[in-house]
Design an enzyme around this catalytic site. Structure first.
Site, short mmCIF file in Angstrom:
data_model
loop_
_atom_site.label_atom_id
_atom_site.label_comp_id
_atom_site.label_asym_id
_atom_site.label_seq_id
_atom_site.Cartn_x
_atom_site.Cartn_y
_atom_site.Cartn_z
N SER A 68 -9.80 2.25 2.60
CA SER A 68 -8.84 3.05 2.14
C SER A 68 -7.92 2.07 1.25
O SER A 68 -7.32 2.70 0.31
CB SER A 68 -8.00 3.93 3.06
OG SER A 68 -7.21 3.33 3.81
N LYS A 77 1.06 -1.15 0.07
CA LYS A 77 0.04 0.08 -0.15
C LYS A 77 0.73 1.25 0.00
O LYS A 77 1.98 1.15 0.74
CB LYS A 77 -1.08 0.20 1.28
CG LYS A 77 -1.90 1.14 1.34
CD LYS A 77 -2.84 0.97 2.39
CE LYS A 77 -3.82 2.10 2.45
NZ LYS A 77 -4.75 2.02 3.70
N SER A 95 -10.24 -0.19 7.00
CA SER A 95 -9.97 -0.31 5.44
C SER A 95 -8.96 -1.55 4.93
O SER A 95 -8.41 -1.40 3.80
CB SER A 95 -8.35 0.98 5.57
OG SER A 95 -9.38 2.19 5.34
#
Ligand code: GLN
Length: 484
Positions: A151, A76, A175
């Site tokens: 997210s 990420k 998330s």
């Protein structure tokens, strides 16, 4: 090659069926061909990936191999990576190349994993749809008109589309789990403190936690073996032994006590999602588990509490982005104040600004007691709910998300409706407990996730329970038609 899980890839690499370089090239080609449809990567680290793959192949020759040696993974874009841009999905960090690696990244490097690239995400991890990214929205591979969740939307989408076998995610209020649910993959948020936060750009420090996103629980165990552990550079990481998460995957779940919170099955839950989750829970009964109703009476306070605590912490964490030290600086500032104002005004997007303003207000002298202190007290009540529940049951189950993936743009202008996407995931972060989402069926042709919440440091049990379910079902091995 792209259809294989980590454990299958590791076996094939060991057997010499293909090299890590061939595998990495195959993924890079798929990304080039298919990622334009979903926008799951912000940066593809082609050169570094091939160099790392060749180094991994050399390790196979000397025999020093780990389960992740030679396996391509995506990080990420919230984890600092030396020499590869780290944007956190924000214009603010559009030009930021970290001078060091996050501990999580270091651990993957030490095992010889290959960094494919950095995945798209909501700006500074604030969002539930991946629409707040400066780099544009991510599209859900199951239906590209819908969101992947957020997210960690890029991470979930790239795994579902077979553009990486696995990725890291972070979870402050859902998330990892919510995008895992919406994209039909497996995601685990560990206990707070289990995985180091060093080098992971902070959103809300008392809630943020990194974890694995994979196709299977078996792969999540392999990833967590690498990620988990004490780190002297993160004072909130916990000094406690890390079990071998792969060792207990096949344990029997006969007699497992599952609690179903009545608050997770009430109003607001889509009927078809509810039916799929109930059918999945029946499957556990078939495997020998028993089910009982429980109550988590303060559930309705979780979202409002979170939206005081998380913005308060974010307003403090994000004050470092001032145009002076790193990241975006406005053009030709006339004086210091102008530089601060315009750098922050132009560098941050609307959702991030909204959170900074809410947080600054909640922490201001006149309102601190009314909001922040009150929220901290309610946070304790929410933790107590779980403590009482875990006196009676081993694992709590329910839906991960109240609905399947929604349309891109559908909730973008309505923050409150968007915030409710995390109604079942947020309490777990407020309490610091581990939570997991696994694929559990489909509603209206879109994936449904089942959430499992465990007691503190009970990740091995969550992985075991998830693995047994995945041995008995095949939801986790379905792939979206256009990405098979
Ligand atoms: N959707 C939640 C938020 O917007 C949670 C995000 C997260 O877990 N990083 O804050």
């Amino acid at each position: 090659m792209h259809t294989k899980t980590i454990s299958e890839l590791a076996a094939a690499l060991r057997a010499g069926e293909f090299s890590s370089e061939e595998l990495t090239r195959a993924y890079l080609e798929r990304i080039q061909l298919l990622d334009p449809k979903i926008n799951s990567y912000i940066t593809v680290a082609e050169e570094q990936a091939l160099a790392m793959a060749r180094a991994a192949d050399a390790r196979f020759a000397t025999g020093e191999v780990m389960p992740l040696t030679g396996i391509p993974i995506a990080q990420k874009d919230i984890f600092c990576t030396e020499g590869v841009k780290t944007t956190c999905g924000s214009r603010m960090l559009d030009n930021f190349v970290a001078p060091y690696n996050a501990t999580t990244v270091e651990r993957f490097n030490a095992d010889g994993a290959v960094l494919l690239g950095k995945t798209n995400m909501d700006e500074f991890a604030m969002g539930s749809s991946n629409e707040t990214s400066f780099y544009g929205p991510v599209h859900n591979p199951w239906n590209t008109d819908t969101v992947p969740g957020g997210s960690s939307g890029g991470a979930a989408a790239c795994i579902a589309a077979r553009l990486a076998p696995a990725a890291t995610g972070t979870d402050t209020g859902g998330s990892i789990r919510q995008p895992a649910a919406l994209c039909g993959i497996t995601g685990l948020k560990p206990t707070y403190g289990r995985v180091s936060r060093y080098g992971m750009i902070a959103f809300a420090s008392s809630l943020d936690q990194a974890g694995p996103m994979t196709r299977t629980a078996e792969d999540a165990a392999i990833m967590l073996n690498t990620m988990a552990g004490f780190d002297t550079r993160d004072s909130t990481s916990v000094e406690r032994d890390v079990p071998d998460y792969s060792a207990s995957l096949n344990d029997s779940i006969e007699g497992l006590k599952i609690g179903l919170p009545k608050e997770y099955f009430g109003e607001g839950l889509d009927a078809e999602v509810g039916r799929q989750v109930e059918a999945a829970i029946k499957e556990f009964e078939g495997l020998g588990a028993t089910v009982q109703a429980i109550s988590l009476p303060n559930t309705h306070l979780a979202v409002p509490t979170y939206y005081v605590v998380a913005p308060a912490e974010c307003s403090s964490n994000l004050s470092r982005f001032d145009g002076a030290r790193f990241g975006y600086r406005c053009d030709k500032p006339v004086d210091l104040e102008d530089m601060y104002k315009r750098s922050r005004g132009e560098g941050f997007g609307a959702e991030v600004k909204r959170r900074i303003m809410i947080g600054t207000y909640a922490l201001s002298a006149g309102y601190y007691d009314a909001y922040y202190l009150k929220a901290q007290r309610i946070r304790q009540l929410i933790s107590d709910d779980f403590r009482q529940a875990f006196d009676k049951v081993d694992v709590i189950m329910g839906p991960t998300s109240p609905d399947v993936a929604f349309g891109i743009g559908e909730k973008a202008d309505d923050p409150i409706t968007m915030y409710l996407s995390d109604i079942y995931t947020i309490a777990c972060n407020l309490a610091g407990l581990p939570g997991m989402s696994i694929p559990a069926g489909f509603a209206r042709d879109l994936p449904v996730g089942l959430q499992m919440i465990g007691n503190y440091f009970d990740e091995a049990r969550l992985l075991n329970v998830a693995h047994r379910f995945q041995q008995a079902t095949d939801w986790h091995s379905r792939a979206p038609e256009a990405f098979k």
